[in-house]
Design an enzyme around this catalytic site. Structure first.
Site, PDB file in Angstrom:
ATOM      1  N   ARG A 139     -15.947  81.836  20.694  1.00 31.06           N
ATOM      2  CA  ARG A 139     -16.815  80.631  20.687  1.00 31.06           C
ATOM      3  C   ARG A 139     -16.260  79.598  21.661  1.00 31.06           C
ATOM      4  NH1 ARG A 139     -17.598  82.898  15.734  1.00 31.06           N
ATOM      5  NH2 ARG A 139     -19.780  83.513  15.478  1.00 31.06           N
ATOM      6  N   ASP A 168     -18.051  87.980  20.923  1.00 32.95           N
ATOM      7  CA  ASP A 168     -19.107  87.484  20.029  1.00 32.95           C
ATOM      8  C   ASP A 168     -20.359  87.217  20.854  1.00 32.95           C
ATOM      9  OD1 ASP A 168     -20.486  86.215  17.784  1.00 32.95           O
ATOM     10  OD2 ASP A 168     -18.503  86.143  16.881  1.00 32.95           O
ATOM     11  N   HIS A 239     -23.261  90.265  16.427  1.00 33.60           N
ATOM     12  CA  HIS A 239     -22.341  89.415  17.205  1.00 33.60           C
ATOM     13  C   HIS A 239     -22.058  90.039  18.568  1.00 33.60           C
ATOM     14  CE1 HIS A 239     -21.347  86.430  14.086  1.00 33.60           C
ATOM     15  NE2 HIS A 239     -21.340  87.422  13.222  1.00 33.60           N
ATOM     16  N   ASP A 301     -19.708  92.100  10.500  1.00 32.71           N
ATOM     17  CA  ASP A 301     -20.280  91.030   9.676  1.00 32.71           C
ATOM     18  C   ASP A 301     -21.604  90.535  10.247  1.00 32.71           C
ATOM     19  OD1 ASP A 301     -18.740  90.157  11.877  1.00 32.71           O
ATOM     20  OD2 ASP A 301     -18.783  88.105  11.135  1.00 32.71           O
ATOM     21  N   GLU A 302     -22.366  89.931   9.386  1.00 28.57           N
ATOM     22  CA  GLU A 302     -23.538  89.129   9.748  1.00 28.57           C
ATOM     23  C   GLU A 302     -24.433  89.794  10.781  1.00 28.57           C
ATOM     24  OE1 GLU A 302     -22.272  84.579   9.171  1.00 28.57           O
ATOM     25  OE2 GLU A 302     -21.291  85.533  10.874  1.00 28.57           O
ATOM     26  N   THR A 444     -14.074  78.775  16.005  1.00 31.01           N
ATOM     27  CA  THR A 444     -13.945  77.670  16.963  1.00 31.01           C
ATOM     28  C   THR A 444     -15.265  77.062  17.431  1.00 31.01           C
ATOM     29  OG1 THR A 444     -13.788  79.239  18.798  1.00 31.01           O
ATOM     30  CG2 THR A 444     -11.707  78.462  17.827  1.00 31.01           C
ATOM     31  N   GLU A 445     -16.344  77.229  16.667  1.00 29.86           N
ATOM     32  CA  GLU A 445     -17.557  76.491  17.055  1.00 29.86           C
ATOM     33  C   GLU A 445     -17.255  74.992  17.179  1.00 29.86           C
ATOM     34  OE1 GLU A 445     -17.471  78.784  14.645  1.00 29.86           O
ATOM     35  OE2 GLU A 445     -19.233  80.083  14.694  1.00 29.86           O
TER      36      GLU A 445
END
Ligand code: ACM
Length: 534
Positions: A139, A168, A239, A301-302, A444-445
């Protein structure tokens, strides 16, 4: 005085003086730790300590009876003896020794006068073998020099795993020689969301960076000297938008996509063609060559599955393979790379969504959405790393105050971090043995550089380090005075931690809004699926 608190510490009489000519000697198996100590003390002594000589000395003595990470450290006015069976234990003895010296030894300039070590005896070993920290370099990129600085900071706290989240939607950060567009195209983005995605604030400032393979080799070697294993994460099948931006044939639409500039999981995910699996096997071939870690994280994930549901081709492939739903397709990806890694003597690590659709045989689970993943995986006989978001997601806000910079997630204050318990309630002693340890996450967004990372990581990482190292009861009131003394070490190192009273004005971000949530809301958000929760 030591952080993390050791198993046993007995004070003695008097002190040992470390002078520039005090030899630091070692039995051959422990030489790397002795070398590290010599170079660590050289700036404050003004000279590199000799490795032989008469008179009082620091000695590293090989003690095969000790476990790999255990050590004994004995300081008398006549001698310092550090005993260990191998490098990690010896390195931790060296770290403890440095902590017993004045904080000024952490400065890169001579300390006036002799360095005094109090006489004492320490016997120590960690509670858990996995004491990890994740840094999301996708990120926001963290320059190589900062990764090396972080490794020194992790080593100071006897943290032994650096999990690097390398890829990502928003960026691909590792050079892959066979696929140069992964970094040429995927290694930067045109702009970024500022603050939480909820507020739609955007900055058209390009962001990027990546590690060359030489950088990675350097990071891995530097970490190994500090008894730290670097675990790579190449996230799939979700991602993956940065990879698809570089090679659109990996995606489901065929059309060009950008490296994602908004936060939250993107809708562009890998297609399940054989050629896509081959692409990622080729990527992992290079990754395995660079990282010697037994564990390799494939993310998992996600994964946003809308594209799979809408694609006739994906549905056809699912039917051909007898996969009843998208969860099963996700599990099919994970199984493929579980086999791939197992054949190469590695172990697959993945976030707890890899439990959906049946857990791959060799998988170890990073349990992040509460403790459900840890309970299910450990009961099924799988190893688990505890990383529950409500306890150890250190990108989340450190207080309820309005001055926390970009306050996202729930409050995780210092006392919360200190109270972290990796073994969830409800496991039998046998099942609990599958909990290898815990890991703190720094996504780290909201972290656009090393200064913001320092603010979120410290001092919570200090509390976390003790939670995963120290056996026996923990009492925050006993910890706090040791922490306050420890902050002087962080000051000497120039770490820009969050002051106990709250952020400095320049650590605040009145220009960027967050999205404060409660613990219950956070858990409900992520259990509800891969929606945008930042
Ligand atoms: C995660 O926080 N998506 C593992």
């Amino acid at each position: 005085m030591l952080i993390p608190r050791p198993d046993e510490l007995t004070r003695g009489e008097g002190e040992f003086l470390v002078a520039p000519d005090t030899p630091i000697m070692s039995d051959p198996p422990l030489r790397r730790a002795a070398e590290w100590l010599r170079s660590a003390l050289a700036p404050s002594l003004g000279a590199l300590p000799p490795t032989s000589g008469n008179g009082p000395a620091v000695r590293f003595r090989h003690a095969p009876d000790l476990a790999e990470e255990a050590y004994r450290l004995t300081v008398t006015p006549e001698a310092v003896v550090a005993e260990a069976s191998s490098h990690p234990g010896a390195f931790y003895a060296a770290q403890s020794l440095v902590q017993l010296l004045p904080p000024s030894v952490h400065r890169s300039a001579p300390t006036p006068g002799p360095l005094r070590l109090p006489a004492l005896a320490v016997t120590d070993r960690p509670r858990f073998g996995w004491r990890g920290t994740l840094i999301d370099v996708a990120r926001h990129f963290l320059p190589k020099r900062e990764v090396l600085r972080y490794l020194d900071l992790l080593a100071l706290h006897k943290i032994n795993v650096l999990h690097l989240h390398l890829t990502d939607d928003q960026g691909w950060r590792i050079e892959i020689k066979r696929y140069p567009l992964l970094t040429r195209t995927g290694g930067w983005r045109a702009g970024s969301t500022v603050g939480s995605s909820r507020h739609g604030r955007h900055e058209d400032r390009p962001h990027g960076g990546f590690y060359t393979q030489e950088d990675i080799r350097e990071i891995v070697a530097y970490a190994a000297e500090r008894a730290i294993t670097v675990v790579p994460e190449i996230d799939l099948p979700g991602h993956t938008q940065a990879a698809i931006a570089a090679y659109p044939e990996l995606g489901n639409t065929g059309g060009p996509v950008d490296v994602r500039t908004a936060w939250g999981p993107g809708e562009h995910v890998l297609n399940p063609e054989e050629s896509t699996l081959a692409f990622f096997r080729n990527v992992f071939d290079e990754v395995l060559d660079l990282f010697d870690s037994r564990y390799v994280c494939i993310g998992g994930d996600e994964c946003v599955t809308a594209e799979w549901r809408e694609s006739a081709r994906v549905q056809e492939l699912m039917r051909e393979r007898g996969l009843p739903d998208e969860d099963a397709l996700q599990a099919w990806f994970v199984r493929h790379f579980d086999d791939y890694l197992t054949e190469r003597g590695r172990r697959l690590l993945g976030w707890d969504e890899i439990l959906n659709g049946g857990l791959a045989e060799g998988a170890t689970v990073m349990s992040w959405r509460g403790t459900g993943g840890a309970l299910a995986a450990a009961r099924a006989g799988h190893d688990v790393i505890a990383c529950p978001l409500t306890d150890v997601y250190f990108d989340y806000r450190q207080s309820d105050g309005p001055d926390e910079p970009i306050p996202v997630g729930c409050v995780i204050d210092l006392a919360d971090a200190y109270a972290f318990e990796p073994v969830p309630e409800g496991l039998s002693p046998e099942e609990a043995r599958h909990v290898l340890g815990g890991q703190a996450q720094l996504w780290t967004e909201p972290v656009d550089g090393p200064r913001a990372l320092d603010y979120l990581a410290f001092p919570r990482l200090v509390a976390f380090a003790e939670a995963v190292w120290t056996s026996g009861p923990r009492d925050y009131a006993e910890f706090e005075p040791r922490l306050l003394a420890h902050l002087e070490r962080l000051d000497a190192l120039g770490v820009e931690y969050r002051p106990m009273a709250g952020p400095h004005p320049w650590q605040q971000r009145p220009d960027a809004r967050g999205w404060p949530r409660s613990r219950a809301e956070m858990l409900a958000d992520v259990l509800g699926g891969p929606e945008q929760h930042l």
